[in-house]
Design a protein around this motif. Structure first.
Motif, PDB file in Angstrom:
ATOM      1  N   PRO A  78       0.904  -1.306   0.129  1.00 41.67           N
ATOM      2  CA  PRO A  78      -0.214   0.022   0.164  1.00 41.67           C
ATOM      3  C   PRO A  78       0.920   1.458  -0.039  1.00 41.67           C
ATOM      4  N   ASN A  80       0.458   5.281   0.474  1.00 47.90           N
ATOM      5  CA  ASN A  80      -0.694   6.355   0.708  1.00 47.90           C
ATOM      6  C   ASN A  80       0.227   7.396   1.504  1.00 47.90           C
ATOM      7  N   SER A  81      -0.358   8.426   1.962  1.00 44.83           N
ATOM      8  CA  SER A  81       0.324   9.787   2.453  1.00 44.83           C
ATOM      9  C   SER A  81       1.156   9.442   3.873  1.00 44.83           C
ATOM     10  N   ASN A  83       3.104   6.894   4.170  1.00 43.10           N
ATOM     11  CA  ASN A  83       4.442   6.264   3.675  1.00 43.10           C
ATOM     12  C   ASN A  83       5.470   7.393   3.329  1.00 43.10           C
ATOM     13  N   PHE A  86       5.858   8.431  -0.313  1.00 41.12           N
ATOM     14  CA  PHE A  86       4.481   8.939  -1.287  1.00 41.12           C
ATOM     15  C   PHE A  86       4.825  10.200  -1.676  1.00 41.12           C
ATOM     16  N   ASP A 129      -6.305   4.047  -7.768  1.00 37.22           N
ATOM     17  CA  ASP A 129      -6.215   5.030  -6.650  1.00 37.22           C
ATOM     18  C   ASP A 129      -5.735   6.328  -7.363  1.00 37.22           C
ATOM     19  N   SER A 131      -4.778   9.129  -6.223  1.00 34.55           N
ATOM     20  CA  SER A 131      -3.623   9.720  -5.630  1.00 34.55           C
ATOM     21  C   SER A 131      -2.427   9.428  -6.160  1.00 34.55           C
ATOM     22  N   LEU A 132      -2.237   8.055  -6.701  1.00 31.82           N
ATOM     23  CA  LEU A 132      -1.055   7.503  -7.509  1.00 31.82           C
ATOM     24  C   LEU A 132      -0.962   7.586  -8.744  1.00 31.82           C
ATOM     25  N   ASP A 136      -1.165   1.288 -10.641  1.00 31.80           N
ATOM     26  CA  ASP A 136      -1.162   0.955  -9.404  1.00 31.80           C
ATOM     27  C   ASP A 136      -1.206  -0.377  -9.147  1.00 31.80           C
ATOM     28  N   SER A 157      -2.404  -0.044  -4.512  1.00 32.73           N
ATOM     29  CA  SER A 157      -3.382   0.734  -4.156  1.00 32.73           C
ATOM     30  C   SER A 157      -4.489  -0.191  -3.018  1.00 32.73           C
ATOM     31  N   THR A 159      -6.173  -1.327   0.141  1.00 36.41           N
ATOM     32  CA  THR A 159      -6.625  -0.329   1.188  1.00 36.41           C
ATOM     33  C   THR A 159      -6.983  -1.105   2.354  1.00 36.41           C
ATOM     34  N   LYS A 162      -2.085  -1.786   6.177  1.00 38.14           N
ATOM     35  CA  LYS A 162      -1.227  -0.503   6.208  1.00 38.14           C
ATOM     36  C   LYS A 162      -0.042  -0.935   6.265  1.00 38.14           C
TER      37      LYS A 162
END
Length: 187
Positions: A78, A80-81, A83, A86, A129, A131-132, A136, A157, A159, A162
């Motif tokens: 995954p 995400n912000s 990481n 990111f 996703d 945001s990526l 992904d 991506s 979810t 974590k």
């Protein structure tokens, strides 16, 4: 390339090139350094999976247990912000993004465990996703030079978790070698 031309060994960070054309030209140049029996200096990409204890043990077991019949690698990594990578600019702006950045580790591990190169690949990618950078998600069928087939799936991506989770399964003539690894994201 100037350093290689000078006869010095090079340990390079990824990405090795910004395009396939650039990578092919660099590889061609490197191969030209070994002409007429003269050994070229070492040019290596800084890749840590070839030193992972679990992968080294899996490679040892596969070698001891017979002929490799098939390989399956599934990874949820995954991004995400939370990481720290990111916001990494090169990963966001580079063709292939995080999937390429993370995927090279799994291919290095695959090469280590199978003790051979991948000779052919057919893949499907998907972008989930927003945001990526795309893609992904990737699902691939591959074949190693020794004829061994395999399946590789990677989801950036995901979810549902974590932390990063990997499942490796290598079927050899005498047994099956299974390995599950999990890397915790620091939050």
């Amino acid at each position: 390339m100037k350093i290689l031309r000078a006869g010095k060994h090079v340990l390079q960070e990824k990405p090795a090139a910004s395009s396939i054309k650039e990578a092919a030209a660099a590889l061609s140049f490197y191969r030209s350094l070994s002409i007429n029996g003269v050994c070229a200096p070492i040019w290596a990409i800084a890749e840590n999976y070839r030193f992972e204890p679990a992968l080294l043990e899996a490679a040892k077991l596969v070698k001891e247990l017979g002929d490799l019949m098939n390989i399956q690698v599934t990874a949820e990594a995954p991004m995400n912000s939370l990481n720290p990578y990111f916001s990494s600019e090169w990963r966001r702006n580079f063709n292939g993004g995080f999937t390429l950045d993370v995927g090279v580790h799994f291919i290095a591990g695959l090469r280590l465990v199978s003790n051979c190169e991948v000779s052919s690949v057919a893949a499907i990618t998907h972008h989930v996703d927003p945001s990526l950078p795309p893609p992904d998600n990737v699902s691939a069928l591959f074949q190693c030079e020794n004829g061994c087939p395999g399946v590789f799936t990677l989801s950036m991506s995901s979810t549902s978790r974590k932390d990063q989770k990997e499942q490796w399964r290598q079927s050899v003539s005498q047994k099956t070698v299974n390995m599950v690894t999990q890397y915790h994201t620091i939050l």
